[in-house]
Design a protein around this motif. Sequence first.
Motif, short mmCIF file in Angstrom:
data_model
loop_
_atom_site.label_atom_id
_atom_site.label_comp_id
_atom_site.label_asym_id
_atom_site.label_seq_id
_atom_site.Cartn_x
_atom_site.Cartn_y
_atom_site.Cartn_z
N PRO A 68 -6.71 46.89 8.90
CA PRO A 68 -7.17 45.51 9.09
C PRO A 68 -6.32 44.63 10.00
O PRO A 68 -6.86 43.74 10.66
N PHE A 69 -5.01 44.83 10.04
CA PHE A 69 -4.17 44.02 10.93
C PHE A 69 -4.29 44.46 12.38
O PHE A 69 -3.81 43.77 13.29
N GLY A 70 -4.90 45.62 12.63
CA GLY A 70 -5.09 46.10 14.00
C GLY A 70 -3.82 46.62 14.66
O GLY A 70 -3.77 46.72 15.90
N ILE A 71 -2.81 46.98 13.88
CA ILE A 71 -1.54 47.43 14.43
C ILE A 71 -1.42 48.95 14.37
O ILE A 71 -1.10 49.61 15.37
N LEU A 72 -1.65 49.51 13.21
CA LEU A 72 -1.55 50.95 12.99
C LEU A 72 -2.95 51.55 12.83
O LEU A 72 -3.94 50.83 12.66
N GLU A 126 2.93 38.46 6.64
CA GLU A 126 3.79 38.37 7.83
C GLU A 126 4.87 39.44 7.81
O GLU A 126 5.21 40.03 8.84
N ALA A 127 5.42 39.70 6.62
CA ALA A 127 6.44 40.73 6.49
C ALA A 127 5.86 42.11 6.79
O ALA A 127 6.47 42.92 7.50
N ILE A 128 4.65 42.38 6.27
CA ILE A 128 4.01 43.67 6.52
C ILE A 128 3.72 43.85 8.01
O ILE A 128 3.98 44.92 8.59
N LYS A 129 3.21 42.80 8.66
CA LYS A 129 2.89 42.91 10.09
C LYS A 129 4.15 43.13 10.93
O LYS A 129 4.14 43.93 11.87
N ALA A 130 5.23 42.44 10.58
CA ALA A 130 6.49 42.65 11.31
C ALA A 130 6.98 44.08 11.11
O ALA A 130 7.47 44.72 12.06
N PHE A 131 6.84 44.60 9.91
CA PHE A 131 7.21 45.98 9.59
C PHE A 131 6.38 46.96 10.41
O PHE A 131 6.91 47.88 11.05
N ALA A 169 1.26 56.29 14.10
CA ALA A 169 1.59 55.74 12.79
C ALA A 169 0.31 55.29 12.10
O ALA A 169 -0.59 54.72 12.72
N TYR A 170 0.24 55.53 10.78
CA TYR A 170 -0.97 55.27 9.99
C TYR A 170 -0.58 54.48 8.73
O TYR A 170 0.41 54.79 8.07
N ARG A 171 -1.41 53.50 8.40
CA ARG A 171 -1.19 52.74 7.18
C ARG A 171 -1.84 53.47 6.01
O ARG A 171 -3.06 53.58 5.92
#
Length: 301
Positions: free
Chosen positions: A127-131, A178-183, A197-199
């Motif tokens: 959902p955050f679109g990062i991983l 915010e902490a999760i996204k920075a991580f 990398a996969y969540r």
Amino acid sequence: MADYKHDARFRELQFIAQFEQQRSIDVSFPQNGSTFESAKERQMVLSLVLRGMFGGPDIRTRPYTNYYNRNPNDLPSSIERQDQMERAQIIEALVSGQTVRLEMGHLGRLRLAELQDQLRASRLHEPFGILYDGRHAERDLAIAIMNVQSESPVSVAYLDMNGLKAFNEDGDHATGDEAIKAFFHAIEKAVSDVGDAYRKGGDEVVVVMPATPLEQARIRMRAALASLAGEAVKVNGTPRPLSSSCGVVVVNDVKAEAAATIHQADLVQKVAKERSKTGPGRRSVLVARTAAAAEPTVEVI
């Protein structure tokens, strides 16, 4: 998730990938009484033969001149007839239940690359679109294991952020996000050129690093954790540093199971998690294990 195992593209890729480990493979299917799964596999193999992936002219060892009447004008048509005849013989033997030795040609290798590209292109992000979404981790690891060679194993890292509960409780859920996204950003940036990398859960991450020996994976994850140590998220106006527990394992066996490998990496990560709880503050801990019975190496970052 194991749904990928029923994907026709994955099953075809899995079959073709065997030929990157072995030059040829003996294949046979029962003529009568086959199961539905066996019937589907036979259809797949027959389709591959019909499309020229196996038994094509590029794997020939005998000249076509053995089959035509020495008139040069007849050679083109003789080549086509002979290719069709040999392909038909393979199909007839498979349909009649005989054992056939298949060897993959260039078209098969192109199909292997095409299937890998197709499956990579089908991946979704979390959902955050990062991983990448964690549902793809097991499948992608299974594909990486298919390509394992003695000199190029696959390394897998499992990470869990330290102290997420405290970010949520001392701040709020937005602070926790915010902490999760920075991580996630720190991990993705550190490994993007060696793997994906996969969540896997709320704050759990799996990293698959194809063709990466364990020592190289340790160096890369050590750098990722060091980078994470430079990150901080404000909790009610006060910066709070980030840290993570990380377990790393290596796969040298092409027969290894992807799900079991991820589970093993998670167990090693739990060793790191316990170590991170000792001493003042929460620091990142990296634990690597070469084999189930081996003593793990522990590093505090």
